[in-house]
Design an enzyme around this catalytic site. Structure first.
Site, PDB file in Angstrom:
ATOM      1  N   CYS A 115      54.455  98.238  43.940  1.00 16.50           N
ATOM      2  CA  CYS A 115      53.045  98.639  43.943  1.00 16.50           C
ATOM      3  C   CYS A 115      52.390  98.298  45.290  1.00 16.50           C
ATOM      4  O   CYS A 115      52.653  98.962  46.275  1.00 16.50           O
ATOM      5  CB  CYS A 115      52.312  97.999  42.762  1.00 16.50           C
ATOM      6  SG  CYS A 115      50.724  98.807  42.400  1.00 16.50           S
ATOM      7  N   HIS A 217      55.564  99.598  38.335  1.00 18.24           N
ATOM      8  CA  HIS A 217      55.856  98.184  38.095  1.00 18.24           C
ATOM      9  C   HIS A 217      57.113  98.031  37.247  1.00 18.24           C
ATOM     10  O   HIS A 217      57.038  97.870  36.026  1.00 18.24           O
ATOM     11  CB  HIS A 217      54.669  97.500  37.408  1.00 18.24           C
ATOM     12  CG  HIS A 217      53.557  97.148  38.337  1.00 18.24           C
ATOM     13  ND1 HIS A 217      53.482  95.929  38.967  1.00 18.24           N
ATOM     14  CD2 HIS A 217      52.488  97.870  38.749  1.00 18.24           C
ATOM     15  CE1 HIS A 217      52.392  95.905  39.736  1.00 18.24           C
ATOM     16  NE2 HIS A 217      51.780  97.067  39.620  1.00 18.24           N
ATOM     17  N   GLU A 219      59.052  95.533  36.940  1.00 19.17           N
ATOM     18  CA  GLU A 219      59.146  94.216  36.294  1.00 19.17           C
ATOM     19  C   GLU A 219      58.483  94.226  34.912  1.00 19.17           C
ATOM     20  O   GLU A 219      58.871  93.452  34.024  1.00 19.17           O
ATOM     21  CB  GLU A 219      58.543  93.124  37.192  1.00 19.17           C
ATOM     22  CG  GLU A 219      57.035  92.978  37.173  1.00 19.17           C
ATOM     23  CD  GLU A 219      56.277  94.064  37.940  1.00 19.17           C
ATOM     24  OE1 GLU A 219      55.038  94.000  37.998  1.00 19.17           O
ATOM     25  OE2 GLU A 219      56.931  94.980  38.489  1.00 19.17           O
TER      26      GLU A 219
END
Length: 242
Positions: A115, A217, A219
């Site tokens: 990001c 994102h 993660e």
């Protein structure tokens, strides 16, 4: 063999209430830590500091680098003044992240930008940004879903044969989205290898093959049973650690 240490560039948060109102704390979201652990690495949170000598010492202790999300990037870094829709900037963190990036590149470490991290890599290499999605003239999707971090909401398409496509193992899928700034002009020494269905750049890589940068994102998606391939981005850093 010992597991590689993967540095995660940290940020700061201030207590908004309670007995320590205004107190500054170093942090990264736990999902970054979990993503590294799940994929065979040892996470090392690199706390923000304005001391360049300390930053140089910090990066010496890691074998891979993840540039995490967060603040808007100071537009002065790409030759613009602040426009009304820009969010909070933190120029000192920009400097911190760019110094980490510079040294990691010099060392040939594998680097993953997430990001803001992707945007910072683009700006550091000579690209620029839309300070807000509203400044893009073309029809633009909602890129800040604002809720449910592990819910993919818009499509991306990856270039066949790109390092990013080979790493993830897919060329079309949905991603989550939590950004209001957009990559505008891609840096001349980077390649756009992932694009949203509205034409917004969503993934970059370099010729040397040690940098991957994604606007979404991963993660937050690595535990989602429908998106296990997001783990491959963290495996890229761990398995190529030096």
């Amino acid at each position: 063999m010992s597991k590689p240490i993967i540095g995660i560039a940290g940020s700061e948060i201030r207590d908004a209430e309670g007995p320590f109102y205004g107190y500054r704390r170093s942090y990264v979201n736990e999902d970054y830590v979990d993503s590294v652990v799940q994929n065979g690495g040892i996470p090392y949170i690199i706390p923000f500091t304005a001391n360049d000598e300390v930053v140089i010492g910090q990066i010496e202790h890691v074998q891979g680098l993840i540039l995490s999300g967060g603040h808007d990037i100071d537009p002065h870094l790409y030759g613009e003044e602040l426009q009304p829709k820009i969010g909070e900037i933190w120029p000192a963190r920009d400097h911190f992240d760019m110094l980490l990036l510079k040294i990691a590149e010099e060392k040939g470490l594998p680097i993953l930008g997430v990001c803001r991290g992707a945007q910072l890599i683009n700006v550091a290499h000579g690209g620029n940004l839309y300070q807000d999605a509203g400044y893009r003239k073309e029809k633009t999707l909602k890129h800040n879903q604002g809720h449910t971090p592990d819910l993919p909401t818009h499509g991306v398409k990856l270039k066949e044969g790109s390092l990013l496509a080979r790493t993830i193992g897919k060329t079309e899928f949905l991603v989550n989205s939590f950004h209001h700034q957009l990559i505008k002009d891609v840096a001349p020494d980077l390649r756009e290898v992932a694009t949203a269905t509205d034409g917004v750049p969503e993934g970059l890589e370099n010729e040397q093959g040690n940098i991957l940068a994604v606007q979404w994102h991963p993660e937050m998606l690595h535990k989602n049973p429908n998106t296990p391939y997001m783990n491959n981005l963290f495996k890229f850093v761990v398995e190529n650690a030096k």
